[in-house]
Design a protein around this motif. Sequence first.
Motif, PDB file in Angstrom:
ATOM      1  N   ASP A  35       0.903  -1.351   0.003  1.00 10.46           N
ATOM      2  CA  ASP A  35      -0.020   0.095   0.225  1.00 10.46           C
ATOM      3  C   ASP A  35       0.889   1.116  -0.042  1.00 10.46           C
ATOM      4  OD1 ASP A  35      -2.353  -1.347  -0.200  1.00 10.46           O
ATOM      5  OD2 ASP A  35      -2.716  -1.091   1.978  1.00 10.46           O
ATOM      6  N   TYR A  48      -4.235   5.205   0.707  1.00 14.71           N
ATOM      7  CA  TYR A  48      -4.720   4.306  -0.299  1.00 14.71           C
ATOM      8  C   TYR A  48      -4.387   4.957  -1.727  1.00 14.71           C
ATOM      9  CZ  TYR A  48      -6.751   1.783   3.417  1.00 14.71           C
ATOM     10  OH  TYR A  48      -6.896   1.113   4.637  1.00 14.71           O
ATOM     11  N   TYR A  72      -6.533  -0.513  -5.765  1.00 14.31           N
ATOM     12  CA  TYR A  72      -7.705   0.036  -5.250  1.00 14.31           C
ATOM     13  C   TYR A  72      -8.617   0.657  -6.351  1.00 14.31           C
ATOM     14  CZ  TYR A  72      -6.358  -1.327  -0.630  1.00 14.31           C
ATOM     15  OH  TYR A  72      -5.829  -2.011   0.274  1.00 14.31           O
TER      16      TYR A  72
END
Length: 364
Positions: free
Chosen positions: A92, A350, A281
Amino acid sequence: MKQSLYDKLQVLEPAGQGMEKEERLRAATRPLLSWYHEHRRILPWREKPEPYSVWISEIMLQQTRVEAVKPYFDRFMEALPGVQALSEVTEDRLLKLWEGLGYYSRARNLKKAAQILIEKYEGTLPSSYEELKTLPGIGSYTAGAIASIAFGIPVPAVDGNVLRVISRLTGSREDITRQSVKKAMEELIKGVMPEKDPGSFNQALIETGAIVCLPNGAPLCGSCPLASLCIARENGLIGIIPVKAPKKERRTEERTILILSKDGRVAIRKRSNTGLLASLYELPGLDGRIPRELIKGALGIQEAVITPLPEAKHIFSHVEWHMTGYRVELTDLPEGDYLWVTPEEIKKTYSLPGAFKAYTKLIR
């Protein structure tokens, strides 16, 4: 059947009258290096060409403009200043540092390669061109750039800029998208590379292609150190060379993008681990252009305030997304594998790909 310009060019004899290709390129070496040392751009990775920084910059520069890379490079190097830090970074965090550069597999390959460097090379990049090519994400161009710039090894680094410069210089009408043509170009350059400072020679060719022998628009022949040697310029072929086979048309996909929000949080989710934007994502989406009145049914919800958002488009290499969007303010949570995060977490933690930029900037 009417022949295209590309087809016609394939039956022409390659130019090369007078001076042979290797001789022409050898004659270009001195003016090329002289021009480079006087006119090269000052770039952060160029001033201190250490193996790690050269590697990171070259991976970032794949498919990305120099000016766009500069701030990413500085931020990346501050956060991950060496191989050890890169090998240990969470995915991440790594992808957040890479956010906006695109082609995220490049970042993942950097970490994979760093872990191999820790295991096999005591945390340092090998100086061998052949060993560099065994690392994830490093092909012949990147291996040549690292080997020549960081270690002074006389091996070529042939990218699109170099293919264009050499094709015009030598009058080559061969299709530069073919791997065999690139390989032949590498062999040609290898035969004339100076033993002293091969990194500058490679960078001089790349720099000439980037800021003089331009990829789009008219080249700046009046500023080119190779103008007097250039067959394409001499024969009026600048608009024809380099030759590229026509690209396949991109397919178009309709997508509906949703900003799902509840109690100050927004839904994101991970894409599948294969295919386009794998394991990244995303904002939730639906295939096709879904009308506003069908959104509740598609989500399996009864109550929501749905606001249309502007349409957007994003172009990938082989597909083009045409997107319509909605803000969906929820009363109850819909079923689905969503991660509910704050706008601040999206900003800091994110990473969402640039494909969603038109909508992520509307998150409040």
